[in-house]
Design a protein around this motif. Sequence first.
Motif, mmCIF file in Angstrom:
data_model
loop_
_atom_site.group_PDB
_atom_site.id
_atom_site.type_symbol
_atom_site.label_atom_id
_atom_site.label_comp_id
_atom_site.label_asym_id
_atom_site.label_seq_id
_atom_site.Cartn_x
_atom_site.Cartn_y
_atom_site.Cartn_z
ATOM 1 N N VAL A 134 0.813 -1.215 0.000
ATOM 2 C CA VAL A 134 0.000 0.000 0.000
ATOM 3 C C VAL A 134 0.848 1.267 0.000
ATOM 4 C CG1 VAL A 134 -0.269 0.269 2.512
ATOM 5 C CG2 VAL A 134 -2.139 0.940 0.963
ATOM 6 N N TYR A 135 2.114 1.173 0.451
ATOM 7 C CA TYR A 135 2.982 2.347 0.509
ATOM 8 C C TYR A 135 3.720 2.610 -0.799
ATOM 9 C CZ TYR A 135 2.057 1.374 5.385
ATOM 10 O OH TYR A 135 1.420 1.112 6.569
ATOM 11 N N PHE A 136 3.586 1.713 -1.771
ATOM 12 C CA PHE A 136 4.364 1.834 -2.998
ATOM 13 C C PHE A 136 3.532 1.809 -4.273
ATOM 14 C CE2 PHE A 136 7.111 0.093 0.265
ATOM 15 C CZ PHE A 136 8.231 0.899 0.170
ATOM 16 N N ILE A 137 2.255 1.591 -4.165
ATOM 17 C CA ILE A 137 1.408 1.469 -5.347
ATOM 18 C C ILE A 137 1.016 2.844 -5.883
ATOM 19 C CG2 ILE A 137 0.497 -0.820 -4.824
ATOM 20 C CD1 ILE A 137 -1.938 0.577 -3.533
ATOM 21 N N PRO A 138 0.864 2.974 -7.196
ATOM 22 C CA PRO A 138 0.429 4.264 -7.765
ATOM 23 C C PRO A 138 -1.011 4.603 -7.419
ATOM 24 C CG PRO A 138 0.536 2.586 -9.480
ATOM 25 C CD PRO A 138 1.157 1.976 -8.251
ATOM 26 N N GLU A 139 -1.805 3.581 -7.110
ATOM 27 C CA GLU A 139 -3.214 3.829 -6.811
ATOM 28 C C GLU A 139 -3.395 4.691 -5.555
ATOM 29 O OE1 GLU A 139 -3.089 0.096 -9.283
ATOM 30 O OE2 GLU A 139 -1.929 0.879 -7.587
ATOM 31 N N ALA A 140 -2.470 4.594 -4.589
ATOM 32 C CA ALA A 140 -2.615 5.368 -3.355
ATOM 33 C C ALA A 140 -2.522 6.871 -3.607
ATOM 34 C CB ALA A 140 -1.597 4.907 -2.317
ATOM 35 N N PRO A 141 -1.475 7.371 -4.273
ATOM 36 C CA PRO A 141 -1.459 8.812 -4.546
ATOM 37 C C PRO A 141 -2.592 9.257 -5.468
ATOM 38 C CG PRO A 141 0.407 7.702 -5.600
ATOM 39 C CD PRO A 141 -0.206 6.729 -4.659
ATOM 40 N N GLU A 142 -3.049 8.366 -6.339
ATOM 41 C CA GLU A 142 -4.187 8.726 -7.192
ATOM 42 C C GLU A 142 -5.433 8.965 -6.349
ATOM 43 O OE1 GLU A 142 -2.579 6.087 -11.001
ATOM 44 O OE2 GLU A 142 -4.390 5.462 -9.911
ATOM 45 N N GLN A 143 -5.673 8.084 -5.385
ATOM 46 C CA GLN A 143 -6.841 8.269 -4.511
ATOM 47 C C GLN A 143 -6.672 9.483 -3.609
ATOM 48 O OE1 GLN A 143 -8.845 5.489 -6.390
ATOM 49 N NE2 GLN A 143 -9.726 6.579 -4.664
ATOM 50 N N ALA A 144 -5.453 9.726 -3.158
ATOM 51 C CA ALA A 144 -5.213 10.913 -2.332
ATOM 52 C C ALA A 144 -5.469 12.185 -3.128
ATOM 53 C CB ALA A 144 -3.783 10.890 -1.808
ATOM 54 N N ALA A 145 -5.062 12.183 -4.389
ATOM 55 C CA ALA A 145 -5.278 13.363 -5.235
ATOM 56 C C ALA A 145 -6.767 13.665 -5.383
ATOM 57 C CB ALA A 145 -4.636 13.152 -6.596
ATOM 58 N N GLU A 146 -7.583 12.617 -5.402
ATOM 59 C CA GLU A 146 -9.025 12.842 -5.482
ATOM 60 C C GLU A 146 -9.556 13.531 -4.230
ATOM 61 O OE1 GLU A 146 -11.439 9.585 -6.629
ATOM 62 O OE2 GLU A 146 -10.293 9.122 -8.445
ATOM 63 N N LEU A 147 -8.812 13.396 -3.130
ATOM 64 C CA LEU A 147 -9.198 14.084 -1.895
ATOM 65 C C LEU A 147 -8.523 15.447 -1.767
ATOM 66 C CD1 LEU A 147 -9.073 11.089 0.637
ATOM 67 C CD2 LEU A 147 -11.067 12.046 -0.533
ATOM 68 N N GLY A 148 -7.750 15.816 -2.783
ATOM 69 C CA GLY A 148 -7.135 17.137 -2.810
ATOM 70 C C GLY A 148 -5.730 17.203 -2.249
ATOM 71 N N VAL A 149 -5.099 16.052 -1.990
ATOM 72 C CA VAL A 149 -3.740 16.021 -1.455
ATOM 73 C C VAL A 149 -2.836 15.349 -2.483
ATOM 74 C CG1 VAL A 149 -2.231 15.158 0.381
ATOM 75 C CG2 VAL A 149 -4.548 15.957 0.919
ATOM 76 N N GLY A 174 -7.747 -2.166 -3.094
ATOM 77 C CA GLY A 174 -8.548 -3.038 -3.943
ATOM 78 C C GLY A 174 -8.168 -2.934 -5.404
ATOM 79 N N ARG A 175 -7.959 -1.726 -5.877
ATOM 80 C CA ARG A 175 -7.549 -1.537 -7.266
ATOM 81 C C ARG A 175 -6.205 -2.204 -7.534
ATOM 82 N NH1 ARG A 175 -6.966 4.452 -8.250
ATOM 83 N NH2 ARG A 175 -6.261 3.677 -10.287
ATOM 84 N N ALA A 176 -5.275 -2.037 -6.595
ATOM 85 C CA ALA A 176 -3.941 -2.605 -6.779
ATOM 86 C C ALA A 176 -3.972 -4.127 -6.727
ATOM 87 C CB ALA A 176 -2.996 -2.051 -5.716
ATOM 88 N N LEU A 177 -4.721 -4.699 -5.796
ATOM 89 C CA LEU A 177 -4.832 -6.152 -5.702
ATOM 90 C C LEU A 177 -5.397 -6.732 -6.992
ATOM 91 C CD1 LEU A 177 -6.183 -6.263 -2.054
ATOM 92 C CD2 LEU A 177 -4.095 -7.422 -2.813
ATOM 93 N N GLN A 178 -6.356 -6.034 -7.570
ATOM 94 C CA GLN A 178 -6.926 -6.497 -8.835
ATOM 95 C C GLN A 178 -5.931 -6.338 -9.973
ATOM 96 O OE1 GLN A 178 -10.427 -4.329 -10.198
ATOM 97 N NE2 GLN A 178 -11.230 -6.184 -11.155
ATOM 98 N N ARG A 179 -5.202 -5.222 -9.973
ATOM 99 C CA ARG A 179 -4.257 -4.960 -11.066
ATOM 100 C C ARG A 179 -3.160 -6.015 -11.144
ATOM 101 N NH1 ARG A 179 0.508 -2.440 -10.523
ATOM 102 N NH2 ARG A 179 -0.110 -1.354 -8.605
ATOM 103 N N VAL A 180 -2.609 -6.416 -10.016
ATOM 104 C CA VAL A 180 -1.489 -7.363 -10.042
ATOM 105 C C VAL A 180 -1.963 -8.809 -10.096
ATOM 106 C CG1 VAL A 180 -0.015 -5.732 -8.820
ATOM 107 C CG2 VAL A 180 -1.220 -7.521 -7.514
#
Length: 301
Positions: A31-46, A105-111
Amino acid sequence: MHLANTFPRTSMDLNAVREVSLTINAAHLFVYFIPEAPEQAAELGVTEYAPAYFAFRSAPMGAVPWQVTLAAFYSFSPRSVQAMAGVWEAATPQQWQAARFTAAGRALQRVGVDLTADQIAEARSLIDPVVASADYAGKTMAAANASVPLPSDPLVALWQQITVLREWRGDAHVTVLAANGLGPCDCNVLQTATGHFPEAIARATRLWDDEEVAAATTRLAARGWLDTDGTATDAGIAAREQIEAETDARCATLWTPIGDANVRRLTSLIMPIHDAFTAAGTYPFRVETGDTQPTDAETAG
């Protein structure tokens, strides 16, 4: 006296405890290295990594001030954790937690994690009793994560249960570090000197400055654990392993409800999570698992 000599004895095989702890850490770590995490954070404005990291991981505790996160995470410098200022204004802790589940969830599905519905159910049948019967006294991060309602996605729900136990060992490890007189900067320096955490990542994420690292090195050298140039001595390597052994001893009672055989079965069931993310090139360094030497509970988290 080392804590391992005074902690209540159990019949658990400490090798099995070590192996499942390493595998749980490895299964959580993506969870600390996947691209999906910063993508979801960006949706929250961070859009910056550090505040998003602290928000995602702190969210189970609620809208706590940065000082509480600093205390719970232990190994970070105050200047690093202050980066989270404003994250609760950007979104509520509940929104951050939901975004973390979405990213996972997105990352688990992607890999393409190779776990069948029956294997997920079996893993839950083993891990759930451990989570339910755990003693959460003094286990801030584990207790907070145990209070989070599980998501509907079965694999993400399993990952959250893994997260509870990953943080439980981390909380226990912090207790052992403090009891052995290893402060937040000192444990980082010893960890990197013994080769368990890349120094560049430690410096970039924990943000201890040169003066603080030098002071920690001096303290560790005075104990005979480092040479003056920062190289780990045999005594330092042994001390770090003893700290891990003391942490294992504290974790042994955690696994008593399911016993050695089921602990090993759970280890094998969840290993495909780590394997899939490793195969996908997720990590910038080798993540240690049950067939290698121990890794600190706080390697990336």
